[in-house]
Design a protein around this motif. Structure first.
Motif, mmCIF file in Angstrom:
data_model
loop_
_atom_site.group_PDB
_atom_site.id
_atom_site.type_symbol
_atom_site.label_atom_id
_atom_site.label_comp_id
_atom_site.label_asym_id
_atom_site.label_seq_id
_atom_site.Cartn_x
_atom_site.Cartn_y
_atom_site.Cartn_z
ATOM 1 N N MET A 1 89.503 71.607 70.799
ATOM 2 C CA MET A 1 89.264 72.397 69.532
ATOM 3 C C MET A 1 90.548 73.235 69.067
ATOM 4 S SD MET A 1 86.237 71.848 68.267
ATOM 5 C CE MET A 1 84.999 73.203 67.615
ATOM 6 N N LEU A 2 90.858 73.207 67.635
ATOM 7 C CA LEU A 2 92.019 73.835 67.309
ATOM 8 C C LEU A 2 91.621 75.202 66.807
ATOM 9 C CD1 LEU A 2 93.487 71.094 64.963
ATOM 10 C CD2 LEU A 2 94.600 71.988 66.815
ATOM 11 N N ARG A 3 92.231 76.164 67.361
ATOM 12 C CA ARG A 3 91.775 77.335 67.359
ATOM 13 C C ARG A 3 92.633 77.992 65.890
ATOM 14 N NH1 ARG A 3 89.116 80.352 70.969
ATOM 15 N NH2 ARG A 3 90.387 82.166 71.297
ATOM 16 N N VAL A 4 91.745 78.401 65.009
ATOM 17 C CA VAL A 4 92.328 78.945 63.724
ATOM 18 C C VAL A 4 91.967 80.565 63.448
ATOM 19 C CG1 VAL A 4 92.625 78.545 61.237
ATOM 20 C CG2 VAL A 4 92.302 76.609 62.963
ATOM 21 N N GLY A 5 93.065 81.117 62.980
ATOM 22 C CA GLY A 5 92.664 82.635 62.565
ATOM 23 C C GLY A 5 93.079 82.743 61.120
ATOM 24 N N VAL A 6 92.491 83.619 60.456
ATOM 25 C CA VAL A 6 92.656 83.632 59.111
ATOM 26 C C VAL A 6 93.158 85.258 58.929
ATOM 27 C CG1 VAL A 6 91.609 83.637 56.782
ATOM 28 C CG2 VAL A 6 91.056 81.807 58.442
ATOM 29 N N ASN A 7 94.271 85.465 58.404
ATOM 30 C CA ASN A 7 94.601 86.955 57.999
ATOM 31 C C ASN A 7 94.704 86.988 56.683
ATOM 32 O OD1 ASN A 7 95.762 89.349 58.473
ATOM 33 N ND2 ASN A 7 97.966 88.628 58.744
ATOM 34 N N GLY A 8 93.866 87.942 56.043
ATOM 35 C CA GLY A 8 93.741 88.083 54.606
ATOM 36 C C GLY A 8 92.306 87.337 54.278
ATOM 37 N N TYR A 9 91.245 88.229 54.249
ATOM 38 C CA TYR A 9 89.899 87.509 53.920
ATOM 39 C C TYR A 9 89.457 87.997 52.521
ATOM 40 C CZ TYR A 9 85.431 86.031 55.469
ATOM 41 O OH TYR A 9 83.963 85.351 55.752
ATOM 42 N N GLY A 10 90.041 87.184 51.691
ATOM 43 C CA GLY A 10 89.835 87.460 50.273
ATOM 44 C C GLY A 10 89.157 86.282 49.644
ATOM 45 N N THR A 11 89.689 86.031 48.284
ATOM 46 C CA THR A 11 89.207 84.787 47.665
ATOM 47 C C THR A 11 89.536 83.662 48.258
ATOM 48 O OG1 THR A 11 89.550 86.279 45.513
ATOM 49 C CG2 THR A 11 89.404 83.689 45.273
ATOM 50 N N ILE A 12 90.629 83.210 48.835
ATOM 51 C CA ILE A 12 91.022 82.230 49.400
ATOM 52 C C ILE A 12 90.414 82.021 50.910
ATOM 53 C CG2 ILE A 12 93.032 80.606 50.016
ATOM 54 C CD1 ILE A 12 92.521 80.646 47.170
ATOM 55 N N GLY A 13 90.923 83.280 51.622
ATOM 56 C CA GLY A 13 90.682 83.463 52.919
ATOM 57 C C GLY A 13 89.161 83.182 53.332
ATOM 58 N N LYS A 14 88.496 83.669 52.689
ATOM 59 C CA LYS A 14 86.995 83.535 53.105
ATOM 60 C C LYS A 14 86.703 82.080 52.993
ATOM 61 C CE LYS A 14 84.931 85.340 48.779
ATOM 62 N NZ LYS A 14 84.590 86.567 48.027
ATOM 63 N N ARG A 15 87.144 81.543 51.897
ATOM 64 C CA ARG A 15 86.917 79.966 51.612
ATOM 65 C C ARG A 15 87.456 79.268 52.559
ATOM 66 N NH1 ARG A 15 86.417 82.420 46.662
ATOM 67 N NH2 ARG A 15 84.701 81.451 45.191
ATOM 68 N N VAL A 16 88.706 79.267 53.171
ATOM 69 C CA VAL A 16 89.167 78.758 54.164
ATOM 70 C C VAL A 16 88.344 78.831 55.592
ATOM 71 C CG1 VAL A 16 91.370 78.306 55.453
ATOM 72 C CG2 VAL A 16 91.338 78.618 53.239
ATOM 73 N N ALA A 17 88.148 79.959 55.789
ATOM 74 C CA ALA A 17 87.242 80.378 57.361
ATOM 75 C C ALA A 17 85.905 79.502 57.156
ATOM 76 C CB ALA A 17 87.045 81.816 57.358
ATOM 77 N N ASP A 18 85.342 79.409 56.129
ATOM 78 C CA ASP A 18 84.151 78.601 56.192
ATOM 79 C C ASP A 18 84.210 77.235 56.262
ATOM 80 O OD1 ASP A 18 82.368 81.191 55.692
ATOM 81 O OD2 ASP A 18 82.181 80.494 53.707
ATOM 82 N N ALA A 19 85.616 76.567 55.532
ATOM 83 C CA ALA A 19 85.724 75.167 55.637
ATOM 84 C C ALA A 19 86.264 75.008 57.034
ATOM 85 C CB ALA A 19 87.033 75.119 54.510
ATOM 86 N N VAL A 20 87.125 75.947 57.756
ATOM 87 C CA VAL A 20 87.603 75.669 59.103
ATOM 88 C C VAL A 20 86.330 75.473 59.944
ATOM 89 C CG1 VAL A 20 88.829 76.659 60.981
ATOM 90 C CG2 VAL A 20 89.711 76.409 58.845
ATOM 91 N N ARG A 21 85.518 76.378 59.725
ATOM 92 C CA ARG A 21 84.296 76.393 60.735
ATOM 93 C C ARG A 21 83.445 75.133 60.596
ATOM 94 N NH1 ARG A 21 80.067 81.120 60.601
ATOM 95 N NH2 ARG A 21 80.943 82.051 62.512
ATOM 96 N N ALA A 22 83.408 74.356 59.468
ATOM 97 C CA ALA A 22 82.720 73.211 59.213
ATOM 98 C C ALA A 22 83.225 71.991 59.849
ATOM 99 C CB ALA A 22 82.717 72.827 57.577
ATOM 100 N N GLN A 23 84.643 72.147 60.417
ATOM 101 C CA GLN A 23 85.143 71.156 60.701
ATOM 102 C C GLN A 23 85.003 70.544 62.380
ATOM 103 O OE1 GLN A 23 87.256 69.302 58.529
ATOM 104 N NE2 GLN A 23 86.543 71.169 57.204
#
Ligand code: NAD
Length: 337
Positions: free
Chosen positions: A1-23
């Protein structure tokens, strides 16, 4: 599993976090924020470990009763890849921290192209980011233009692109942005920065862009003219575009006349946050006059870069090629409306 961190959880960051979690091949190690606002509350609610981005703000989280998992440096150290989705310019300031922990970082389109190893669009130049340490996922508009130009170049050759970008004044939550009641050439000088930005993906592309800002929040709209190196008929071009997984060619009978109905459609089909990850090209607008192609496309600024960030994670870690990554991302998100 690729371990991904998101720094900056606003408009883009929160969407990327959800999309990463779905992978199927990725997990979210945690997300970092500066403020204990509603998004911080939601991050915790969703089970993302929350890290403080700034040391002196830790007590604000304590006061708000929001539990922290640690400081951003720990998140960076623990991640295989960091997605930096901080406001424009902050990403570049963070680059040193990512380098210190030897963690490859993805930045967003608001950052300068100068300090990164590569600018990135999955459809157009996936392999340029292969194994790179600092990669910039280009802006919403540049992503939208690159996705359109890539198949046209491959199929017909492109002599020149001319695009007028009618840009939303701000995102729906950006109450301080505008104009409220005006139509503003922005910038008034030519070219707008978008053309040169597309050149970070296609260095040899001849492209001129003009920008305007209007009182709208939903999407951007591009009026596109591409002079091709051959003379396909409009149906042929439309078929080509329909074959692209991140271009949604709006069927004529949908009777979608603008960004409002597009967003309504996205909500009707159950898209999270009403997001539209694909370019939305009006099928009826696809017209050819000799070697000139014309069309309109709408770009959902808050979400079209999200699948691109997911693909960039695989690119920098060399864990898939473009085709495999795009397929995986699309399947996991449910792309194609
Ligand atoms: P945003 O303001 O919605 O989110 C940024 C988040 O980062 C906020 O939650 C803010 O509190 C947080 N933050 C601020 N300083 C920080 C720091 N030092 N460390 C960690 N977090 C910090 O911004 P956004 O719209 O998500 O934009 C982020 C980036 O994405 C920018 O480069 C922007 O140009 C780019 N981008 C934005 C859009 C869009 O339309 N919103 C589209 C494509 C690309």
């Amino acid at each position: 599993m690729l371990r991904v961190g998101v720094n900056g959880y606003g408009t883009i960051g929160k969407r990327v976090a959800d999309a990463v979690r779905a992978q199927p091949d990725m997990e979210v190690v945690g997300v970092a924020k500066t403020r204990p606002n509603f998004e911080a509350e939601q991050a915790v609610e969703k089970g993302f470990p929350l890290y403080a981005a700034v040391e002196d703000r830790v007590e604000l989280f304590d006061e708000a009763g929001i539990e922290l998992a640690g400081m951003v440096e720990e998140l960076v150290a623990d991640s295989d890849v960091i997605v930096d989705a901080c406001p424009s310019g902050i990403g570049e300031q963070n680059a040193e921290m990512y380098a210190e922990y030897d963690t490859p970082a993805l930045y967003q389109g608001g950052e300068s192209a100068d300090f990164v190893d590569a600018s990135f669009n999955a459809r157009s130049n996936f392999s340029d980011a292969s194994g790179a340490d600092h990669v910039r996922v280009v802006s919403c508009n540049t992503t939208g233009l690159s996705r359109l130009v890539a198949p046209l170049r491959e199929e017909y050759g492109v002599e020149k692109v001319r695009t007028t970008l009618v840009r939303r004044g701000g995102d729906p939550a950006q109450t301080g942005r505008g104009p409220i009641n005006d139509i503003v050439p922005n910038p008034v000088t030519l070219p707008s920065h978008h053309g040169p930005d597309v050149n970070t993906i296609f260095p040899d592309l001849d492209i001129d862009t003009l920008g305007l800002k209007v009182p709208a929040t939903l999407m951007h709209m591009h009026s596109v003219n591409v002079t091709l190196e051959s003379e396909p008929d409009a149906d042929e071009v439309r078929d080509l575009l329909e074959g692209e997984s991140r271009l949604f060619v709006i069927p004529d009978h949908f009777d979608i006349d603008g960004a409002g109905k597009l967003k309504e459609y996205a909500q009707d089909v159950g898209r999270p946050r009403g997001d539209i990850w694909e370019n939305c090209v009006w099928g009826e607008s696809v017209t050819t006059e000799g070697d000139d192609l014309y069309l309109f496309q709408a770009i959902h600024q808050e979400s079209d870069v999200v699948p691109e960030n997911v693909d960039a994670v695989r690119a920098v870690t060399n864990s898939a090629d473009a085709e495999e990554s795009i397929r995986k991302t699309n399947e996991a998100l449910g792309m194609g409306i």
